[in-house]
Design an enzyme around this catalytic site. Structure first.
Site, PDB file in Angstrom:
ATOM      1  N   PRO A 227      19.879  10.425  22.639  1.00 18.68           N
ATOM      2  CG  PRO A 227      21.890  10.287  21.475  1.00 18.68           C
ATOM      3  CD  PRO A 227      21.335  10.383  22.855  1.00 18.68           C
ATOM      4  CG  ASP A 256      14.199  19.070  34.354  1.00 21.74           C
ATOM      5  OD1 ASP A 256      14.252  18.010  34.997  1.00 21.74           O
ATOM      6  OD2 ASP A 256      15.013  20.005  34.504  1.00 21.74           O
TER       7      ASP A 256
END
Length: 310
Positions: A227, A256
């Site tokens: 984050p 990804d």
């Protein structure tokens, strides 16, 4: 087979299934909503991300049994060019379920089926006949594959002068570094293991990444900070990019998506400053969608616009 600038390889793909339910109670039947199905696995997700940004790639993957057939149909729906290598064991599944009462997400993954020596050789043979500008090796390894499998792919990439981008972890990643890659994407914990320490503080990440670069393990190290964002390190530079503040619904496929955004930007000859910002934008945009959907192009473009000034 027509040439592609980007080729992704997924030896351990998954049929991703996601749903919602209300209340997790042991020993009781849990009623779930209608499931959503997506083609998943590291390299396949990277190819999906590239496609959503308007790019093209060839997704090379294994496919086994009826689950593999369904996986292929879902890849076709994404309008992605792909080559499926048939294997004897069934393609695995993964399951994501969200409890609407608590908004908690539960993720269940299964190990991939065993890959035989003959099937492994077939995968390597297909990759040996391709000469992309970028070769992306992403995801976990199946049972039956040794930890030097990605190292073998690194040797193929070196022979074809392809720029190898690797997103994996553990011993498989360590062995790649012995040959060298163009770009690797560890998180902070994985980076610590690569240089042989228990943990790293944020201010130590730059130096740790440069240790790998100095030894010839990679030209670029992108460290995912979750984050907090990400940092891109080369032998001469370090660029920290904060993650934009978004409403998170799912973290599935965020890594990804980040790789896909970076590879697409590299293929478009973007600067490294833009490459890392496209990566963070796509990774953050993926968290804005439920389940295993990855990101929407308009979300990634908007977040990239915000990150350009950071």
């Amino acid at each position: 087979m027509k040439p592609f600038d980007i080729v992704t390889i997924t030896v351990n793909p998954a049929l991703d299934k996601s749903t919602h339910f209300k209340g997790l109670v042991p020993e009781q039947k849990i009623r779930c909503d209608e499931p959503r199905y997506d083609a998943g696995g590291g390299g396949i997700n990277v190819s999906k991300a590239i496609s959503r940004l308007g790019g093209t790639s060839l997704a090379v993957c294994t496919s086994g049994g009826p689950i593999g057939e369904m996986l292929e149909k879902l890849i076709k729906k994404e309008t992605i060019e792909y080559t499926a290598i048939k294997v004897q064991t069934w393609t695995r599944e993964s399951f994501v379920a969200v409890d609407d009462n608590t908004n908690s997400q539960y993720r269940f993954g299964f190990a991939g089926g065993k890959i035989s020596e003959q099937e492994e050789q077939k995968i390597l043979e297909i990759l040996s006949n391709l000469t992309p500008q970028f070769l992306v090796a992403s995801g976990s390894l199946n049972e039956g594959l040794s930890t030097d499998f990605y190292q073998k792919i690194a040797k193929i990439a070196k022979k074809s002068n392809s720029k190898l981008i690797v997103d994996t972890s553990g011993e498989a990643l360590k062995k790649v570094l012995e040959i060298g890659a163009y770009l690797i994407k560890p998180n902070v914990g994985e980076l610590a293991k690569l240089i042989g320490v228990e943990r790293l503080e944020l201010e130590e990440v730059n130096e740790a990444a440069k240790q790998i670069i100095a030894k010839g393990g990679a030209e670029i190290v992108v460290v995912s900070l979750g984050p907090q964002g990400a940092v891109l390190v080369t032998k001469d530079s370090c660029d920290f990019v904060p993650a934009p503040n978004v409403v998170k619904k799912s973290t599935v496929g965020a890594g990804d998506s980040m790789v896909g955004g970076m590879v697409w930007a590299l293929s478009q000859n973007k600067s490294l400053k833009e490459v890392i910002r496209w990566g963070v934008a796509c990774g953050s945009a993926a968290t804005m969608n439920e389940g295993t959907q990855l990101f929407k192009r308009e979300d990634a473009q908007r977040l990239f616009g915000w990150l350009k000034g950071k």
